[in-house]
Design a protein around this motif. Structure first.
Motif, PDB file in Angstrom:
ATOM      1  N   GLU A  32      24.873 -15.254 -79.836  1.00 50.02           N
ATOM      2  CA  GLU A  32      25.400 -16.384 -80.597  1.00 50.02           C
ATOM      3  C   GLU A  32      24.862 -16.380 -82.026  1.00 50.02           C
ATOM      4  O   GLU A  32      25.593 -16.591 -82.983  1.00 50.02           O
ATOM      5  CB  GLU A  32      24.991 -17.662 -79.867  1.00 50.02           C
ATOM      6  N   ASP A  33      23.564 -16.153 -82.167  1.00 53.31           N
ATOM      7  CA  ASP A  33      22.914 -16.120 -83.478  1.00 53.31           C
ATOM      8  C   ASP A  33      21.918 -14.967 -83.468  1.00 53.31           C
ATOM      9  O   ASP A  33      20.938 -14.982 -82.726  1.00 53.31           O
ATOM     10  CB  ASP A  33      22.198 -17.453 -83.736  1.00 53.31           C
ATOM     11  N   THR A  34      22.160 -13.966 -84.291  1.00 52.18           N
ATOM     12  CA  THR A  34      21.312 -12.771 -84.286  1.00 52.18           C
ATOM     13  C   THR A  34      19.867 -13.102 -84.655  1.00 52.18           C
ATOM     14  O   THR A  34      18.933 -12.456 -84.166  1.00 52.18           O
ATOM     15  CB  THR A  34      21.849 -11.699 -85.253  1.00 52.18           C
ATOM     16  N   ARG A  35      19.663 -14.135 -85.488  1.00 53.49           N
ATOM     17  CA  ARG A  35      18.294 -14.490 -85.879  1.00 53.49           C
ATOM     18  C   ARG A  35      17.507 -15.016 -84.681  1.00 53.49           C
ATOM     19  O   ARG A  35      16.352 -14.641 -84.473  1.00 53.49           O
ATOM     20  CB  ARG A  35      18.324 -15.538 -86.996  1.00 53.49           C
ATOM     21  N   SER A  36      18.138 -15.884 -83.894  1.00 53.31           N
ATOM     22  CA  SER A  36      17.458 -16.442 -82.714  1.00 53.31           C
ATOM     23  C   SER A  36      17.161 -15.355 -81.694  1.00 53.31           C
ATOM     24  O   SER A  36      16.063 -15.291 -81.126  1.00 53.31           O
ATOM     25  CB  SER A  36      18.322 -17.533 -82.076  1.00 53.31           C
ATOM     26  N   THR A  37      18.155 -14.485 -81.436  1.00 57.23           N
ATOM     27  CA  THR A  37      17.965 -13.433 -80.429  1.00 57.23           C
ATOM     28  C   THR A  37      16.982 -12.379 -80.908  1.00 57.23           C
ATOM     29  O   THR A  37      16.192 -11.858 -80.112  1.00 57.23           O
ATOM     30  CB  THR A  37      19.324 -12.796 -80.070  1.00 57.23           C
ATOM     31  N   LYS A  38      16.997 -12.071 -82.195  1.00 56.73           N
ATOM     32  CA  LYS A  38      16.030 -11.104 -82.739  1.00 56.73           C
ATOM     33  C   LYS A  38      14.597 -11.618 -82.541  1.00 56.73           C
ATOM     34  O   LYS A  38      13.707 -10.858 -82.159  1.00 56.73           O
ATOM     35  CB  LYS A  38      16.303 -10.886 -84.227  1.00 56.73           C
ATOM     36  N   LYS A  39      14.402 -12.921 -82.766  1.00 54.82           N
ATOM     37  CA  LYS A  39      13.080 -13.518 -82.565  1.00 54.82           C
ATOM     38  C   LYS A  39      12.669 -13.437 -81.094  1.00 54.82           C
ATOM     39  O   LYS A  39      11.532 -13.080 -80.768  1.00 54.82           O
ATOM     40  CB  LYS A  39      13.087 -14.974 -83.028  1.00 54.82           C
ATOM     41  N   LEU A  40      13.628 -13.759 -80.196  1.00 55.61           N
ATOM     42  CA  LEU A  40      13.348 -13.700 -78.761  1.00 55.61           C
ATOM     43  C   LEU A  40      12.962 -12.287 -78.341  1.00 55.61           C
ATOM     44  O   LEU A  40      11.958 -12.083 -77.642  1.00 55.61           O
ATOM     45  CB  LEU A  40      14.571 -14.165 -77.963  1.00 55.61           C
ATOM     46  N   LEU A  41      13.744 -11.294 -78.756  1.00 58.70           N
ATOM     47  CA  LEU A  41      13.472  -9.909 -78.360  1.00 58.70           C
ATOM     48  C   LEU A  41      12.144  -9.426 -78.930  1.00 58.70           C
ATOM     49  O   LEU A  41      11.423  -8.669 -78.269  1.00 58.70           O
ATOM     50  CB  LEU A  41      14.619  -9.002 -78.811  1.00 58.70           C
ATOM     51  N   ARG A  42      11.815  -9.887 -80.127  1.00 62.74           N
ATOM     52  CA  ARG A  42      10.525  -9.506 -80.716  1.00 62.74           C
ATOM     53  C   ARG A  42       9.369 -10.058 -79.879  1.00 62.74           C
ATOM     54  O   ARG A  42       8.398  -9.361 -79.610  1.00 62.74           O
ATOM     55  CB  ARG A  42      10.431 -10.021 -82.148  1.00 62.74           C
ATOM     56  N   LEU A  43       9.491 -11.304 -79.437  1.00 65.29           N
ATOM     57  CA  LEU A  43       8.461 -11.925 -78.609  1.00 65.29           C
ATOM     58  C   LEU A  43       8.343 -11.240 -77.242  1.00 65.29           C
ATOM     59  O   LEU A  43       7.276 -11.227 -76.629  1.00 65.29           O
ATOM     60  CB  LEU A  43       8.756 -13.417 -78.410  1.00 65.29           C
ATOM     61  N   LEU A  44       9.457 -10.662 -76.798  1.00 64.60           N
ATOM     62  CA  LEU A  44       9.473  -9.959 -75.506  1.00 64.60           C
ATOM     63  C   LEU A  44       9.160  -8.470 -75.643  1.00 64.60           C
ATOM     64  O   LEU A  44       9.232  -7.727 -74.668  1.00 64.60           O
ATOM     65  CB  LEU A  44      10.846 -10.131 -74.838  1.00 64.60           C
ATOM     66  N   ASN A  45       8.833  -8.052 -76.866  1.00 66.26           N
ATOM     67  CA  ASN A  45       8.512  -6.650 -77.158  1.00 66.26           C
ATOM     68  C   ASN A  45       9.667  -5.710 -76.826  1.00 66.26           C
ATOM     69  O   ASN A  45       9.469  -4.618 -76.268  1.00 66.26           O
ATOM     70  CB  ASN A  45       7.244  -6.214 -76.394  1.00 66.26           C
ATOM     71  N   ILE A  46      10.874  -6.141 -77.168  1.00 66.25           N
ATOM     72  CA  ILE A  46      12.067  -5.315 -76.968  1.00 66.25           C
ATOM     73  C   ILE A  46      12.619  -4.917 -78.332  1.00 66.25           C
ATOM     74  O   ILE A  46      12.843  -5.779 -79.186  1.00 66.25           O
ATOM     75  CB  ILE A  46      13.138  -6.080 -76.163  1.00 66.25           C
ATOM     76  N   LYS A  47      12.816  -3.637 -78.520  1.00 70.62           N
ATOM     77  CA  LYS A  47      13.345  -3.156 -79.796  1.00 70.62           C
ATOM     78  C   LYS A  47      14.821  -3.512 -79.913  1.00 70.62           C
ATOM     79  O   LYS A  47      15.631  -3.168 -79.050  1.00 70.62           O
ATOM     80  CB  LYS A  47      13.152  -1.643 -79.910  1.00 70.62           C
ATOM     81  N   ALA A  48      15.166  -4.212 -81.011  1.00 66.01           N
ATOM     82  CA  ALA A  48      16.530  -4.701 -81.182  1.00 66.01           C
ATOM     83  C   ALA A  48      17.307  -3.921 -82.237  1.00 66.01           C
ATOM     84  O   ALA A  48      18.481  -4.212 -82.481  1.00 66.01           O
ATOM     85  CB  ALA A  48      16.496  -6.186 -81.579  1.00 66.01           C
ATOM     86  N   LEU A  49      16.684  -2.936 -82.848  1.00 72.07           N
ATOM     87  CA  LEU A  49      17.311  -2.215 -83.940  1.00 72.07           C
ATOM     88  C   LEU A  49      18.647  -1.598 -83.519  1.00 72.07           C
ATOM     89  O   LEU A  49      18.710  -0.791 -82.595  1.00 72.07           O
ATOM     90  CB  LEU A  49      16.369  -1.110 -84.443  1.00 72.07           C
ATOM     91  N   GLY A  50      19.708  -1.999 -84.189  1.00 74.81           N
ATOM     92  CA  GLY A  50      21.035  -1.449 -83.922  1.00 74.81           C
ATOM     93  C   GLY A  50      21.731  -1.998 -82.702  1.00 74.81           C
ATOM     94  O   GLY A  50      22.876  -1.640 -82.424  1.00 74.81           O
ATOM     95  N   LYS A  51      21.075  -2.894 -81.954  1.00 78.23           N
ATOM     96  CA  LYS A  51      21.654  -3.424 -80.716  1.00 78.23           C
ATOM     97  C   LYS A  51      22.446  -4.709 -80.918  1.00 78.23           C
ATOM     98  O   LYS A  51      23.394  -4.982 -80.197  1.00 78.23           O
ATOM     99  CB  LYS A  51      20.540  -3.727 -79.698  1.00 78.23           C
ATOM    100  N   LEU A  52      22.010  -5.530 -81.859  1.00 77.68           N
ATOM    101  CA  LEU A  52      22.521  -6.888 -81.955  1.00 77.68           C
ATOM    102  C   LEU A  52      23.882  -6.976 -82.648  1.00 77.68           C
ATOM    103  O   LEU A  52      24.104  -6.386 -83.706  1.00 77.68           O
ATOM    104  CB  LEU A  52      21.528  -7.786 -82.697  1.00 77.68           C
ATOM    105  N   VAL A  53      24.786  -7.716 -82.031  1.00 75.33           N
ATOM    106  CA  VAL A  53      26.104  -7.990 -82.606  1.00 75.33           C
ATOM    107  C   VAL A  53      26.341  -9.497 -82.498  1.00 75.33           C
ATOM    108  O   VAL A  53      26.205 -10.069 -81.417  1.00 75.33           O
ATOM    109  CB  VAL A  53      27.219  -7.237 -81.841  1.00 75.33           C
ATOM    110  N   ALA A  54      26.657 -10.109 -83.606  1.00 79.38           N
ATOM    111  CA  ALA A  54      26.934 -11.548 -83.589  1.00 79.38           C
ATOM    112  C   ALA A  54      28.286 -11.800 -82.915  1.00 79.38           C
ATOM    113  O   ALA A  54      29.295 -11.177 -83.261  1.00 79.38           O
ATOM    114  CB  ALA A  54      26.957 -12.100 -85.012  1.00 79.38           C
ATOM    115  N   TYR A  55      28.277 -12.675 -81.939  1.00 75.96           N
ATOM    116  CA  TYR A  55      29.526 -13.041 -81.256  1.00 75.96           C
ATOM    117  C   TYR A  55      29.504 -14.546 -81.007  1.00 75.96           C
ATOM    118  O   TYR A  55      28.685 -15.048 -80.225  1.00 75.96           O
ATOM    119  CB  TYR A  55      29.682 -12.296 -79.931  1.00 75.96           C
TER     120      TYR A  55
END
Length: 208
Positions: A32-55
């Motif tokens: 829904e919001d790449t900023r919110s999900t990027k923060k979540l994945l960072r806290l979960l130690n998941i690399k988000a580079l190139g994965k996130l698509v806003a929908y």
């Protein structure tokens, strides 16, 4: 396949092991919001580079065909909302619908969902319930929505906002009468609060 993944609504520890594993392995994370999900994945130690698509609702028509094309190629797409279970008062229904029409596998990883959590904590009957989403913002709209549901013999779950809560409680009191109700807020967070009382007493409490 398209995998809908429930994410924490407050407490990070509510994420499931299965959700973590799929978020790590997914080719695309539609959010829904790449900023919110990027923060979540960072806290979960998941690399988000190139994965996130806003929908979301505003770009769904243009992004959906691209996601469907990637799914048809055999890619795995994780669909997440900012918090809680996707599609529950969040965008995503049309993507799931399109997957079914195109014979693309759809599954889900269960987890936090605010309406059910609030219901179980409310102290109100749980055997029959109706989830109605957000109460309309306008006074006329909220009254119309509440009148339409006033005869339902079920516990009703509504979303409200801080700025509209007192107005909504007033409209509920005048529409429903002095029923028992509950206000549940900040669920799973530090200042979690549950107030179970009559609508009149709830209104008085929050006015003070």
């Amino acid at each position: 396949m398209l995998m809908m993944i429930a994410t924490p609504i407050g407490n990070l520890e509510d994420v499931t092991l299965r959700a973590l594993n799929f978020l790590k392995s997914a080719d695309i994370v539609a959010c829904e919001d790449t900023r919110s999900t990027k923060k979540l994945l960072r806290l979960l130690n998941i690399k988000a580079l190139g994965k996130l698509v806003a929908y979301h609702d505003h770009n769904g028509e243009s992004v959906r065909p691209t996601l469907l094309l990637e799914l048809k190629k055999g890619k795995t797409v994780a669909l997440v909302s900012d918090a809680g279970t996707p599609l529950i008062s969040d965008p995503g229904f049309k993507l799931v619908e399109a997957c079914h029409k195109n014979n693309i596998k759809v599954s889900a990883i269960p987890g936090p969902t605010a309406p059910i959590l609030a219901l179980t904590m409310s102290g109100l009957p749980t055997d029959k319930f109706t989830f109605n989403g957000f109460i309309p913002a306008s006074t006329a709209g909220s009254r119309k929505a509440l009148v339409e549901t006033s005869n339902l013999q079920t516990t009703q779950i509504w979303f409200s906002t801080t700025s509209k809560l007192i107005s909504h409680l007033k409209t509920m009191l005048s529409t429903y009468g002095n029923r028992n109700a509950a206000v549940v807020r900040e669920m799973t967070k530090l200042h979690e609060e549950i107030k179970n009382a009559t609508l009149k007493d709830l209104l008085s409490h929050y006015q003070e």
